[in-house]
Motif scaffolding. Structure first.
Motif, short mmCIF file in Angstrom:
data_model
loop_
_atom_site.label_atom_id
_atom_site.label_comp_id
_atom_site.label_asym_id
_atom_site.label_seq_id
_atom_site.Cartn_x
_atom_site.Cartn_y
_atom_site.Cartn_z
N LEU A 20 3.50 7.50 -3.57
CA LEU A 20 2.13 7.13 -3.22
C LEU A 20 1.33 6.87 -4.49
N ARG A 21 1.44 7.77 -5.45
CA ARG A 21 0.68 7.61 -6.69
C ARG A 21 1.06 6.33 -7.43
N ASP A 22 2.34 5.96 -7.41
CA ASP A 22 2.77 4.72 -8.06
C ASP A 22 2.05 3.51 -7.46
N ILE A 23 1.89 3.50 -6.15
CA ILE A 23 1.21 2.38 -5.48
C ILE A 23 -0.27 2.39 -5.81
N LEU A 24 -0.89 3.56 -5.77
CA LEU A 24 -2.32 3.66 -6.02
C LEU A 24 -2.69 3.27 -7.45
N ALA A 25 -1.79 3.53 -8.38
CA ALA A 25 -2.07 3.22 -9.79
C ALA A 25 -2.28 1.73 -10.00
N SER A 26 -1.74 0.90 -9.11
CA SER A 26 -1.85 -0.55 -9.29
C SER A 26 -3.10 -1.13 -8.65
N TYR A 27 -3.89 -0.29 -7.96
CA TYR A 27 -5.11 -0.80 -7.33
C TYR A 27 -6.28 -0.59 -8.28
N ALA A 49 -1.72 -3.18 2.81
CA ALA A 49 -3.14 -3.00 3.11
C ALA A 49 -3.98 -3.11 1.84
N LEU A 50 -3.49 -2.56 0.74
CA LEU A 50 -4.22 -2.66 -0.52
C LEU A 50 -4.22 -4.09 -1.04
N SER A 51 -3.13 -4.79 -0.82
CA SER A 51 -3.08 -6.20 -1.22
C SER A 51 -4.12 -7.00 -0.46
N GLY A 86 -9.54 -1.79 -7.76
CA GLY A 86 -10.86 -1.75 -7.15
C GLY A 86 -11.30 -0.32 -6.94
N PRO A 87 -12.54 -0.11 -6.47
CA PRO A 87 -13.01 1.26 -6.17
C PRO A 87 -12.22 1.84 -5.01
N LEU A 88 -11.68 3.02 -5.19
CA LEU A 88 -10.85 3.65 -4.15
C LEU A 88 -11.04 5.14 -4.21
N GLY A 131 -9.21 -5.72 -3.99
CA GLY A 131 -10.22 -5.20 -4.91
C GLY A 131 -11.48 -4.70 -4.26
N ALA A 132 -11.58 -4.79 -2.93
CA ALA A 132 -12.76 -4.28 -2.21
C ALA A 132 -12.78 -2.75 -2.26
N PRO A 133 -13.93 -2.12 -2.01
CA PRO A 133 -13.99 -0.66 -1.95
C PRO A 133 -13.11 -0.13 -0.82
N VAL A 134 -12.30 0.87 -1.11
CA VAL A 134 -11.34 1.42 -0.15
C VAL A 134 -11.57 2.92 0.00
N LEU A 135 -11.60 3.39 1.24
CA LEU A 135 -11.46 4.80 1.56
C LEU A 135 -10.10 4.97 2.22
N LEU A 136 -9.22 5.68 1.54
CA LEU A 136 -7.85 5.89 2.01
C LEU A 136 -7.74 7.29 2.58
N GLY A 137 -7.41 7.41 3.86
CA GLY A 137 -7.30 8.70 4.51
C GLY A 137 -5.87 9.08 4.83
N LEU A 138 -5.54 10.34 4.61
CA LEU A 138 -4.26 10.92 5.03
C LEU A 138 -4.46 12.42 5.12
#
Length: 263
Positions: A178-185, A142-144, A187-189, A148-155
């Motif tokens: 989860l943090r490992d994946i988020l570190a590679s994004y 989903a992040l791919s 864009g605004p998140l 780079g678009a603005p993302v609101l990630l909910g959990l």
């Protein structure tokens, strides 16, 4: 501008019941919905409602139906996430128009200028949460696609320690992955969660994470190991997340104060 209203941990129960034998969660949610409705002209357009888990306290079809009727006056497209008190199949049936027909309840939607991503952390029968290999793979994809678009990630389960020990013991099991994946994004998140019944802001892999209050109750911020386990009779409100040239988060209190008075 895109605006998302976040509710969390409403813990709705079947009619004529009290949550945990103490809380009238129907009344507390009704009051909050009425409050939000009364200030719609002040806060401007809202594009969608995101509910970050524990919609119900018992996961029953009757409770989901009741929740839907209580938020109906908001008249908003509604996107929901599983919490540890929810039931996956009952939620799937109640929100069949927005949730996957099979498997985990992970989803992604474009709302205005924001990519909304919802992750299913439910381990049925347990308080803790887990994304698992399927959820982590879904997030990576989903992040791919967000590119780079603005993302609101909910959990539901926060990917950070709250300091409330009895809640952290039933936190997110695979938060490191989860943090490992988020570190590679890059864009605004912004990460939106619930579970701990109070607003806490934390840094997670270089992104801001925010937990929402609960309209039903609050857990005391008590870092002592011997802190009593339980909730407080204190109603929280909701959060409003705006995207324009950046993210902004605003609290909507459960009750309106008197005023305004000149100063």
């Amino acid at each position: 501008m895109t605006t998302i209203l976040q509710l969390s941990d409403t813990h709705i129960v079947p009619r004529d019941e009290l949550c945990s034998g103490q809380l009238d969660t129907t009344e507390s949610l009704t009051r909050l919905v009425e409050r939000i409705t009364s200030i719609r002209d002040q806060i401007g357009q809202i594009d969608a409602l995101l509910v970050t888990g524990d919609l119900t306290d018992d996961g029953s079809a009757a409770s989901y139906a009741r929740f839907k009727s209580l938020v109906a006056p908001l008249d908003l497209p509604t996107y929901v996430l599983t919490g540890n008190h929810d039931a996956r199949e009952a939620m799937r049936a109640a929100f069949a128009d927005t949730l996957p027909k099979t498997g985990l309840l992970n989803w992604t939607r474009r709302v205005g200028g924001v990519q909304l991503i919802g992750l299913d952390t439910l381990i049925e029968g347990q308080g803790a949460g887990r994304l698992g290999e399927d959820g982590l793979a879904f997030l990576k994809d989903a992040l791919s696609q967000a590119a780079g678009a603005p993302v609101l990630l909910g959990l539901h389960h926060p990917p950070f320690a709250s300091g409330i020990e009895f809640m952290d013991k039933i936190g997110l099991i695979d938060g490191d992955a989860l943090r490992d994946i988020l570190a590679s994004y890059h864009g605004p998140l912004r990460i939106l969660c619930g579970h701990i019944h109070r607003m806490i802001v934390a840094d997670v892999a270089g992104h801001i994470a925010i937990s929402a209050p609960s309209p039903a109750s609050t857990f005391s911020y008590d870092r002592r190991q011997e802190a009593p386990v339980g909730f407080m009779r204190q109603e929280g409100g909701a959060l409003l997340h705006r995207w324009d040239t950046g993210f902004q988060t605003i609290t909507i209190e459960a009750n309106a104060g008197s005023g305004p008075f000149p100063f």
